[in-house]
Motif scaffolding. Structure first.
Motif, mmCIF file in Angstrom:
data_model
loop_
_atom_site.group_PDB
_atom_site.id
_atom_site.type_symbol
_atom_site.label_atom_id
_atom_site.label_comp_id
_atom_site.label_asym_id
_atom_site.label_seq_id
_atom_site.Cartn_x
_atom_site.Cartn_y
_atom_site.Cartn_z
ATOM 1 N N THR A 57 0.810 -1.218 0.000
ATOM 2 C CA THR A 57 0.000 0.000 0.000
ATOM 3 C C THR A 57 0.847 1.275 0.000
ATOM 4 O O THR A 57 0.553 2.189 -0.770
ATOM 5 N N PRO A 58 1.895 1.402 0.820
ATOM 6 C CA PRO A 58 2.697 2.634 0.762
ATOM 7 C C PRO A 58 3.344 2.841 -0.611
ATOM 8 O O PRO A 58 3.431 3.969 -1.093
ATOM 9 N N ASP A 59 3.779 1.751 -1.228
ATOM 10 C CA ASP A 59 4.385 1.855 -2.553
ATOM 11 C C ASP A 59 3.382 2.403 -3.570
ATOM 12 O O ASP A 59 3.723 3.209 -4.424
ATOM 13 N N ARG A 60 2.156 1.942 -3.484
ATOM 14 C CA ARG A 60 1.111 2.419 -4.404
ATOM 15 C C ARG A 60 0.858 3.903 -4.224
ATOM 16 O O ARG A 60 0.718 4.635 -5.192
ATOM 17 N N TYR A 61 0.768 4.343 -2.966
ATOM 18 C CA TYR A 61 0.513 5.757 -2.715
ATOM 19 C C TYR A 61 1.659 6.632 -3.220
ATOM 20 O O TYR A 61 1.423 7.678 -3.819
ATOM 21 N N VAL A 62 2.880 6.213 -2.973
ATOM 22 C CA VAL A 62 4.035 6.994 -3.444
ATOM 23 C C VAL A 62 4.049 7.048 -4.962
ATOM 24 O O VAL A 62 4.249 8.115 -5.558
ATOM 25 N N LEU A 63 3.828 5.917 -5.607
ATOM 26 C CA LEU A 63 3.846 5.873 -7.071
ATOM 27 C C LEU A 63 2.694 6.670 -7.671
ATOM 28 O O LEU A 63 2.831 7.262 -8.746
ATOM 29 N N ALA A 64 1.569 6.732 -6.993
ATOM 30 C CA ALA A 64 0.408 7.451 -7.529
ATOM 31 C C ALA A 64 0.452 8.944 -7.233
ATOM 32 O O ALA A 64 -0.010 9.747 -8.045
ATOM 33 N N ILE A 65 1.023 9.340 -6.103
ATOM 34 C CA ILE A 65 0.911 10.734 -5.672
ATOM 35 C C ILE A 65 2.169 11.560 -5.935
ATOM 36 O O ILE A 65 2.066 12.728 -6.318
ATOM 37 N N ALA A 66 3.354 11.000 -5.755
ATOM 38 C CA ALA A 66 4.584 11.794 -5.826
ATOM 39 C C ALA A 66 4.802 12.461 -7.193
ATOM 40 O O ALA A 66 5.041 13.674 -7.240
ATOM 41 N N PRO A 67 4.719 11.741 -8.328
ATOM 42 C CA PRO A 67 4.909 12.436 -9.608
ATOM 43 C C PRO A 67 3.811 13.467 -9.895
ATOM 44 O O PRO A 67 4.095 14.534 -10.447
ATOM 45 N N ALA A 68 2.583 13.171 -9.480
ATOM 46 C CA ALA A 68 1.504 14.146 -9.666
ATOM 47 C C ALA A 68 1.763 15.398 -8.834
ATOM 48 O O ALA A 68 1.481 16.520 -9.279
ATOM 49 N N ALA A 69 2.325 15.224 -7.650
ATOM 50 C CA ALA A 69 2.661 16.373 -6.811
ATOM 51 C C ALA A 69 3.763 17.216 -7.445
ATOM 52 O O ALA A 69 3.708 18.453 -7.412
ATOM 53 N N VAL A 70 4.751 16.560 -8.046
ATOM 54 C CA VAL A 70 5.822 17.293 -8.734
ATOM 55 C C VAL A 70 5.235 18.108 -9.883
ATOM 56 O O VAL A 70 5.572 19.289 -10.071
ATOM 57 N N LEU A 71 4.338 17.497 -10.657
ATOM 58 C CA LEU A 71 3.709 18.213 -11.777
ATOM 59 C C LEU A 71 2.840 19.370 -11.292
ATOM 60 O O LEU A 71 2.813 20.436 -11.910
ATOM 61 N N MET A 72 2.132 19.180 -10.183
ATOM 62 C CA MET A 72 1.289 20.242 -9.657
ATOM 63 C C MET A 72 2.132 21.422 -9.170
ATOM 64 O O MET A 72 1.826 22.576 -9.482
ATOM 65 N N VAL A 73 3.191 21.138 -8.430
ATOM 66 C CA VAL A 73 4.058 22.213 -7.945
ATOM 67 C C VAL A 73 4.709 22.932 -9.127
ATOM 68 O O VAL A 73 4.827 24.166 -9.132
ATOM 69 N N GLY A 74 5.113 22.174 -10.150
ATOM 70 C CA GLY A 74 5.683 22.793 -11.339
ATOM 71 C C GLY A 74 4.677 23.678 -12.064
ATOM 72 O O GLY A 74 5.015 24.770 -12.538
ATOM 73 N N GLY A 75 3.432 23.228 -12.166
ATOM 74 C CA GLY A 75 2.389 24.035 -12.802
ATOM 75 C C GLY A 75 2.100 25.295 -12.026
ATOM 76 O O GLY A 75 1.959 26.389 -12.609
ATOM 77 N N LEU A 76 2.033 25.193 -10.703
ATOM 78 C CA LEU A 76 1.820 26.385 -9.885
ATOM 79 C C LEU A 76 3.002 27.349 -9.995
ATOM 80 O O LEU A 76 2.817 28.568 -10.014
ATOM 81 N N GLY A 77 4.206 26.804 -10.091
ATOM 82 C CA GLY A 77 5.380 27.649 -10.285
ATOM 83 C C GLY A 77 5.331 28.382 -11.616
ATOM 84 O O GLY A 77 5.715 29.549 -11.709
ATOM 85 N N ALA A 78 4.846 27.705 -12.657
ATOM 86 C CA ALA A 78 4.723 28.357 -13.963
ATOM 87 C C ALA A 78 3.675 29.467 -13.916
ATOM 88 O O ALA A 78 3.867 30.540 -14.499
ATOM 89 N N PHE A 79 2.571 29.227 -13.212
ATOM 90 C CA PHE A 79 1.554 30.274 -13.080
ATOM 91 C C PHE A 79 2.085 31.459 -12.266
ATOM 92 O O PHE A 79 1.788 32.615 -12.576
ATOM 93 N N PHE A 80 2.873 31.180 -11.243
ATOM 94 C CA PHE A 80 3.489 32.261 -10.476
ATOM 95 C C PHE A 80 4.432 33.067 -11.366
ATOM 96 O O PHE A 80 4.438 34.298 -11.329
ATOM 97 N N HIS A 81 5.205 32.368 -12.179
ATOM 98 C CA HIS A 81 6.113 33.064 -13.093
ATOM 99 C C HIS A 81 5.333 33.864 -14.135
ATOM 100 O O HIS A 81 5.789 34.925 -14.563
ATOM 101 N N THR A 82 4.168 33.358 -14.541
ATOM 102 C CA THR A 82 3.300 34.103 -15.444
ATOM 103 C C THR A 82 2.961 35.456 -14.847
ATOM 104 O O THR A 82 3.036 36.493 -15.525
ATOM 105 N N TYR A 83 2.583 35.454 -13.584
ATOM 106 C CA TYR A 83 2.217 36.699 -12.908
ATOM 107 C C TYR A 83 3.408 37.656 -12.826
ATOM 108 O O TYR A 83 3.259 38.863 -13.083
ATOM 109 N N ILE A 84 4.584 37.130 -12.495
ATOM 110 C CA ILE A 84 5.777 37.973 -12.385
ATOM 111 C C ILE A 84 6.116 38.606 -13.737
ATOM 112 O O ILE A 84 6.392 39.810 -13.826
ATOM 113 N N VAL A 85 6.091 37.795 -14.797
ATOM 114 C CA VAL A 85 6.411 38.317 -16.132
ATOM 115 C C VAL A 85 5.355 39.338 -16.569
ATOM 116 O O VAL A 85 5.675 40.368 -17.164
#
Length: 119
Positions: A57-85
């Motif tokens: 079960t922990p392996d499933r949660y890490v495999l399902a959530i960790a890459p999605a979290a990286v993509l979400m943080v990256g998307g929010l960072g891009a939106f933040f950079h949008t505002y700055i630019v």
């Protein structure tokens, strides 16, 4: 404030920066996914008769959530950079496109990961 009618849509350096950012975030998410899959595979000795490669079960949660979290943080960072630019009067649509692309990839990966958690 900036004049939206007078946007400079052709700014190759800003477009290259947004594209490079998107590719780096995608590569990071793929690396996190590969490391999580390797971690799950190496810890498979506990459940050798399980029908799936990821059985704990922990392996499933890490495999399902960790890459999605990286993509979400990256998307929010891009939106933040949008505002700055945008605040500096630059070409912000490239960054907004990067943010939407990363959020779309996050939703796709989260939907696939939800199938992994449903097993």
């Amino acid at each position: 404030m900036s004049d939206d009618v007078g946007k400079r849509w052709n700014d190759p350096p800003e477009i290259r920066r947004a594209t490079r950012y998107t590719v780096v975030v995608l590569a990071t998410a793929l690396a996190v996914m590969a490391l999580a899959a390797l971690w799950a595979y190496l810890g498979r000795s506990n459940c050798t008769e399980a029908p799936t490669l990821v059985c704990a079960t922990p392996d499933r949660y890490v495999l399902a959530i960790a890459p999605a979290a990286v993509l979400m943080v990256g998307g929010l960072g891009a939106f933040f950079h949008t505002y700055i630019v945008w605040r500096h009067g630059g070409t912000w649509p490239a960054w907004q496109g990067a943010g939407w692309a990363l959020m779309t990839f996050m939703l796709i990966y989260a939907a696939i990961g939800a199938g992994l958690l449903a097993e």
